[in-house]
Structure formats: structure tokens, C-alpha cells
Scaffold this active site. Structure first.
Site: not given
Length: 225
Positions: A95, A93, A120
Site C-alpha cells: 500500500h 503487494h 530501470y
């Protein structure tokens, strides 16, 4: 892979992501699901660029801390993907700037946040779902991810960032990077009527590489050829 090597790999990938500006400050987190059902996960308020292998959070199968520092508050994100993606061994995860920017645009389809721009992107990240905004750490975000029923390995959180699962740590990291670069391409080409992959080209990728796309064959809304 030994426990020591795995810890070093998590820190190495974290440092690489941080040094290339893909997740600033103490944002972002990485987890790996162990053979015994437990996890290794990056701690809360820890910069991915300065992780200490010995201080990674070790959780048991119930998500309880066994050793290391207190884990990231984003555990619900990781839990939901592991519960719905049986093949997932790692979750990343971030930002990352372009992926976050993408979530703020009004035209984004929550079922396919990005059109089929490159082979891709589809091969690494598949299609990407967009879920509504939830405050960081809100357990309700897990319900939203579970609502996707495991169809997506890459998910964007509105105004927050990407959450990506992979069948290895390397695969999860590479898919996250591919998602970020594709978001960047979209922002560069937005409103310029770019030529995306055609439905036939997408179908060829699905057949050749055995891709399982949630909306396979349903790309006409994004086909600008």
C-alpha cells in the site's frame, strides 16, 4: 534455497519494506511459489515489519492451508498473477503511498499507468497496468488481473496499491520499489512537461535487454521530448 532460509528471506524483505515506510500497519503481503506448486505467504493482519518465519502460511497447490497462520485475504491477487505469469515465483503487494496516489489521478492510462521515465523502471517493472477499484479481498479482482492475459508483471489496483510479480523474491521486491520511486517522480514532475525517454531510447532498451513490454513501440502518447 531451504525452507528455513526462504522463510527468513521473506521476513527480511518484509521488514525492510516496512521500515522504509512502503507499507504501513498490517498492510501488504508477500508470497513465494514453491517447487511443488504450493506457496509460502504472509498471514492476514500481519505487519510485514514483524513477521515470524515459523508462522508464515504454507498452502498447497490448491490454495488450502497446510500449516502456519491464516493467510492474507488477498490470495486472489497472487493466484491470478501466478496463473497468468508462468515465470513468476514471487508476488509482492503493498500500500505504498506514491503508487496509491498515482492510481487516483484522472489522466492515468490503464494500459500504461506510468510513462517511460527511467531505464530501470522499464527494466525492473516493465509497463504497469491500472485496473479499477475492487474492495480488498474481492475475488473479482482476480478476473480483472487475468484479463490482462499475463502481459504485465506490475499492476496497480485503483485506490489500493501495487501488485508485482517477479521470477525471484528479490526481483519482485526490487520491481515494487522501482515502481514506487517512479510513481514518486511522476507526482513531483506532474504538469511540469518533463522529458521522458523517447521511443528510440525505449526501443534501444528493449533490444539491448530483451524486454517484453506490452505496448512496446507505442509510447508516443507519453513522449514529451
Amino acid at each position: 534455497m531451504s525452507d528455513t532460509r526462504l522463510r527468513e528471506e521473506i521476513c527480511r524483505y518484509g521488514r525492510s519494506l516496512f521500515e522504509r515506510g512502503l507499507t504501513p500497519g498490517s498492510s501488504g503481503n508477500i508470497s513465494f511459489r514453491l517447487d511443488d506448486g504450493g506457496w509460502l505467504v504472509t498471514p492476514t493482519n500481519a505487519s510485514l515489519g514483524f513477521l515470524d518465519p515459523a508462522r508464515l502460511s504454507r498452502l498447497d497447490g490448491a490454495g488450502q492451508l497446510i500449516s502456519g497462520d491464516k493467510p492474507t485475504k488477498e490470495i486472489p491477487l497472487h493466484t491470478a498473477l501466478y496463473q497468468t505469469r508462468g515465470s513468476a515465483r514471487a508476488v509482492v503487494h503493498l500500500h505504498s503511498t506514491n503508487a496509491v496516489a498515482l492510481t487516483m489521478l484522472p489522466e492515468i492510462d490503464p494500459r500504461a499507468a506510468l510513462p517511460p521515465m527511467t531505464p530501470y523502471y522499464l527494466m525492473r517493472a516493465g509497463q504497469t497496468a491500472l485496473i479499477p477499484y475492487y474492495r480488498p479481498g474481492d475475488p473479482a479482482v482476480a478476473d480483472a488481473i487475468r484479463g490482462l492475459a499475463g502481459k504485465y508483471s506490475s499492476v496497480l489496483l485503483a485506490n489500493h496499491g501495487p501488485v508485482v510479480a517477479g521470477d525471484s523474491l528479490e526481483a519482485a521486491v526490487f520491481a515494487t520499489e522501482e515502481l514506487e520511486e517512479t510513481a514518486k517522480l511522476y507526482l513531483i514532475l506532474r504538469n511540469l512537461n518533463p522529458r521522458y525517454l523517447s521511443p528510440a531510447q525505449v526501443a534501444d532498451l528493449v533490444t539491448t535487454f530483451g524486454l517484453q513490454l506490452p505496448l512496446s513501440g507505442n509510447h508516443d502518447d507519453h513522449d514529451h521530448t
